[in-house]
Scaffold this active site. Structure first.
Site, mmCIF file in Angstrom:
data_model
loop_
_atom_site.group_PDB
_atom_site.id
_atom_site.type_symbol
_atom_site.label_atom_id
_atom_site.label_comp_id
_atom_site.label_asym_id
_atom_site.label_seq_id
_atom_site.Cartn_x
_atom_site.Cartn_y
_atom_site.Cartn_z
ATOM 1 N N ASN A 115 4.860 -6.801 -2.577
ATOM 2 C CA ASN A 115 4.349 -5.520 -3.055
ATOM 3 C C ASN A 115 5.344 -4.408 -2.757
ATOM 4 O OD1 ASN A 115 2.146 -6.942 -3.812
ATOM 5 N ND2 ASN A 115 0.861 -6.304 -2.104
ATOM 6 N N ASP A 117 4.368 -1.169 -2.961
ATOM 7 C CA ASP A 117 3.508 0.014 -2.867
ATOM 8 C C ASP A 117 3.474 0.639 -1.474
ATOM 9 O OD1 ASP A 117 1.883 -1.792 -1.386
ATOM 10 O OD2 ASP A 117 0.761 -2.343 -3.182
ATOM 11 N N HIS A 132 10.820 -7.151 -2.065
ATOM 12 C CA HIS A 132 11.102 -6.501 -3.359
ATOM 13 C C HIS A 132 11.272 -4.990 -3.224
ATOM 14 C CE1 HIS A 132 9.238 -10.094 -5.752
ATOM 15 N NE2 HIS A 132 10.402 -10.378 -5.213
ATOM 16 N N CYS A 140 20.821 6.593 -5.291
ATOM 17 C CA CYS A 140 21.751 6.871 -6.384
ATOM 18 C C CYS A 140 22.411 5.555 -6.794
ATOM 19 C CB CYS A 140 22.813 7.853 -5.915
ATOM 20 S SG CYS A 140 24.066 8.148 -7.174
ATOM 21 N N CYS A 161 20.802 11.752 -9.538
ATOM 22 C CA CYS A 161 21.208 12.022 -8.162
ATOM 23 C C CYS A 161 21.551 13.508 -8.015
ATOM 24 C CB CYS A 161 22.423 11.158 -7.838
ATOM 25 S SG CYS A 161 23.211 11.600 -6.291
ATOM 26 N N CYS A 164 25.604 13.721 -7.145
ATOM 27 C CA CYS A 164 26.701 13.353 -8.072
ATOM 28 C C CYS A 164 26.260 13.275 -9.535
ATOM 29 C CB CYS A 164 27.351 12.050 -7.637
ATOM 30 S SG CYS A 164 26.452 10.583 -8.155
ATOM 31 N N GLY A 202 -3.324 -13.365 -2.081
ATOM 32 C CA GLY A 202 -3.221 -12.578 -3.315
ATOM 33 C C GLY A 202 -1.881 -12.662 -4.010
ATOM 34 N N ASN A 228 -7.291 -16.393 -2.393
ATOM 35 C CA ASN A 228 -7.073 -15.977 -3.791
ATOM 36 C C ASN A 228 -8.262 -16.464 -4.612
ATOM 37 O OD1 ASN A 228 -6.072 -15.692 -6.497
ATOM 38 N ND2 ASN A 228 -3.977 -15.802 -5.697
ATOM 39 N N PRO A 229 -8.914 -15.576 -5.359
ATOM 40 C CA PRO A 229 -10.065 -16.031 -6.151
ATOM 41 C C PRO A 229 -9.663 -17.023 -7.242
ATOM 42 C CG PRO A 229 -9.654 -13.670 -6.504
ATOM 43 C CD PRO A 229 -8.667 -14.137 -5.482
HETATM 44 P P1 NAD Z 1 0.751 -11.555 -9.559
HETATM 45 O O1 NAD Z 1 0.251 -10.417 -10.394
HETATM 46 O O2 NAD Z 1 1.654 -12.564 -10.205
HETATM 47 O O3 NAD Z 1 -0.481 -12.373 -8.960
HETATM 48 C C1 NAD Z 1 -1.553 -11.714 -8.352
HETATM 49 C C2 NAD Z 1 -2.440 -12.766 -7.724
HETATM 50 O O4 NAD Z 1 -3.476 -12.092 -7.031
HETATM 51 C C3 NAD Z 1 -3.116 -13.701 -8.750
HETATM 52 O O5 NAD Z 1 -2.950 -15.034 -8.311
HETATM 53 C C4 NAD Z 1 -4.590 -13.276 -8.693
HETATM 54 O O6 NAD Z 1 -5.476 -14.360 -8.880
HETATM 55 C C5 NAD Z 1 -4.707 -12.745 -7.266
HETATM 56 N N1 NAD Z 1 -5.780 -11.778 -7.049
HETATM 57 C C6 NAD Z 1 -6.337 -10.899 -7.928
HETATM 58 N N2 NAD Z 1 -7.277 -10.162 -7.310
HETATM 59 C C7 NAD Z 1 -7.309 -10.557 -5.999
HETATM 60 C C8 NAD Z 1 -8.052 -10.158 -4.847
HETATM 61 N N3 NAD Z 1 -8.944 -9.185 -4.920
HETATM 62 N N4 NAD Z 1 -7.803 -10.797 -3.675
HETATM 63 C C9 NAD Z 1 -6.888 -11.790 -3.579
HETATM 64 N N5 NAD Z 1 -6.152 -12.209 -4.653
HETATM 65 C C10 NAD Z 1 -6.356 -11.600 -5.839
HETATM 66 O O7 NAD Z 1 1.402 -10.896 -8.284
HETATM 67 P P2 NAD Z 1 2.521 -11.378 -7.284
HETATM 68 O O8 NAD Z 1 2.329 -12.809 -6.957
HETATM 69 O O9 NAD Z 1 2.546 -10.377 -6.198
HETATM 70 O O10 NAD Z 1 3.880 -11.262 -8.114
HETATM 71 C C11 NAD Z 1 4.047 -10.200 -9.046
HETATM 72 C C12 NAD Z 1 5.320 -9.396 -9.004
HETATM 73 O O11 NAD Z 1 5.013 -8.054 -9.436
HETATM 74 C C13 NAD Z 1 5.942 -9.200 -7.684
HETATM 75 O O12 NAD Z 1 7.304 -9.218 -7.957
HETATM 76 C C14 NAD Z 1 5.576 -7.815 -7.202
HETATM 77 O O13 NAD Z 1 6.697 -7.183 -6.616
HETATM 78 C C15 NAD Z 1 5.227 -7.066 -8.448
HETATM 79 N N6 NAD Z 1 3.970 -6.240 -8.330
HETATM 80 C C16 NAD Z 1 3.712 -5.463 -7.224
HETATM 81 C C17 NAD Z 1 2.519 -4.723 -7.126
HETATM 82 C C18 NAD Z 1 2.262 -3.868 -5.915
HETATM 83 O O14 NAD Z 1 3.208 -3.417 -5.270
HETATM 84 N N7 NAD Z 1 0.990 -3.618 -5.554
HETATM 85 C C19 NAD Z 1 1.580 -4.791 -8.151
HETATM 86 C C20 NAD Z 1 1.874 -5.578 -9.276
HETATM 87 C C21 NAD Z 1 3.072 -6.302 -9.343
HETATM 88 ZN ZN ZN Z 2 24.949 10.126 -6.402
#
Ligand code: NAD
Ligand code: ZN
Length: 264
Positions: A115, A117, A132, A140, A161, A164, A202, A228-229
């Protein structure tokens, strides 16, 4: 969505594995932040439908690639803004809080997250490998300018930036880019030190470096857990599969471990 009796039994089994002297590894993905209202990347409630081209006629992976950032940064930034808007104002949920709180109750707790975030940090976790990156760190593309922003509300469509004038970018790994060497080194150092329980929460675990620590743990006889659901490529590999939402399942695990309400 309430936990089923089967989920509760599984959580109690996981709880019975846990001892304070252990090292735990959490591997988290967009599903954990889904409980904070953030869209996942794909699948139900996802930000992008698999295979649907963007309005620029390229796939979302191409739009969010290092190559696109170099050639047409305004395209990449359009989707970066969209992702940031979807995440703006989100707060850590009970799942993030439980993972952070567990750091104080075990020898060591590490969180490898995909994530971007920043919610693990906001919840108080300290041992985070955000492989990630983080959307709110802006760099920059030419010089060593770097800044933290609270959100993108005041950023122009193509931020530049201030020192620059080159295109700026967030400190995140775009498609086709290599993973940050120092974070990978931390991950391998900690994997070498060993873990006693590995929990995937998740994540669809599509990236090999996310699935591998789970598969490695399994081959070493270390207990593995999935929360994971939906089923994923890890579902048949783990010892304990909890088919529930992250926040609810982790809250229940916390109470089972700490002996609070919800303990059978
Ligand atoms: P993904 O979207 O591929 O998979 C999400 C998984 O979460 C699924 O398997 C789904 O079944 C499960 N899920 C959904 N609701 C849930 C809950 N309430 N509790 C538990 N599990 C739940 O996400 P990923 O595997 O993280 O890979 C996606 C890519 O996208 C990564 O590279 C990530 O960096 C990026 N991404 C990041 C964010 C964030 O920062 N929050 C959000 C979306 C995507
Ligand atoms: Zn710069």
């Amino acid at each position: 969505m309430a936990l089923t009796a089967a989920d509760e039994r599984m959580i109690d089994e996981v709880r019975s594995l846990l001892r304070p002297e252990q090292r735990l590894l959490f591997i988290t993905g967009a599903g954990l932040s889904a409980d904070s209202g953030l869209p996942t990347y794909r699948g139900t409630g996802g930000l992008y439908d698999a295979g649907r081209p963007t309005r620029h006629g390229v796939s979302i992976e191409e739009a969010l690639s290092g190559w696109m950032l170099e050639s047409e940064p305004e395209v990449t930034w359009e989707y970066l803004h969209e992702i940031e808007r979807a995440a703006r104002g989100a707060k850590p949920n009970r799942g993030h809080e439980v993972i952070a709180a567990l750091e104080g109750h075990f020898r060591s707790v590490w969180t490898l997250t995909q994530n971007i975030d920043g919610l693990h940090r906001q919840a108080g976790s300290r041992h985070i490998i955000d492989i990630h990156g983080d959307l709110r760190a802006i760099l920059c593309t030419r010089c060593d300018y770097r800044a933290e922003v609270a959100d993108y509300a005041h950023l122009p469509p193509l931020p530049r930036c201030p020192s620059c004038g080159a295109a700026a970018r967030p400190d995140v790994v775009l498609f086709g880019e290599v993973l940050p060497t120092r974070k990978l080194a931390t991950l391998y150092r900690e994997l070498d030190a060993g873990f006693d329980v590995v929990l995937a929460v998740g994540t669809s675990a599509v990236f090999p470096y996310i699935a591998e620590p789970v598969l490695w743990a399994r081959s070493a006889g270390i207990p593995t857990v999935e929360i994971n659901p939906s089923r994923t490529r890890l579902s048949d590999a783990v010892d304990f599969r909890i088919a529930a939402g992250a926040a609810e399942a982790l809250d229940r695990l916390w109470h089972a471990y700490r002996g609070g309400p919800g303990t059978p």
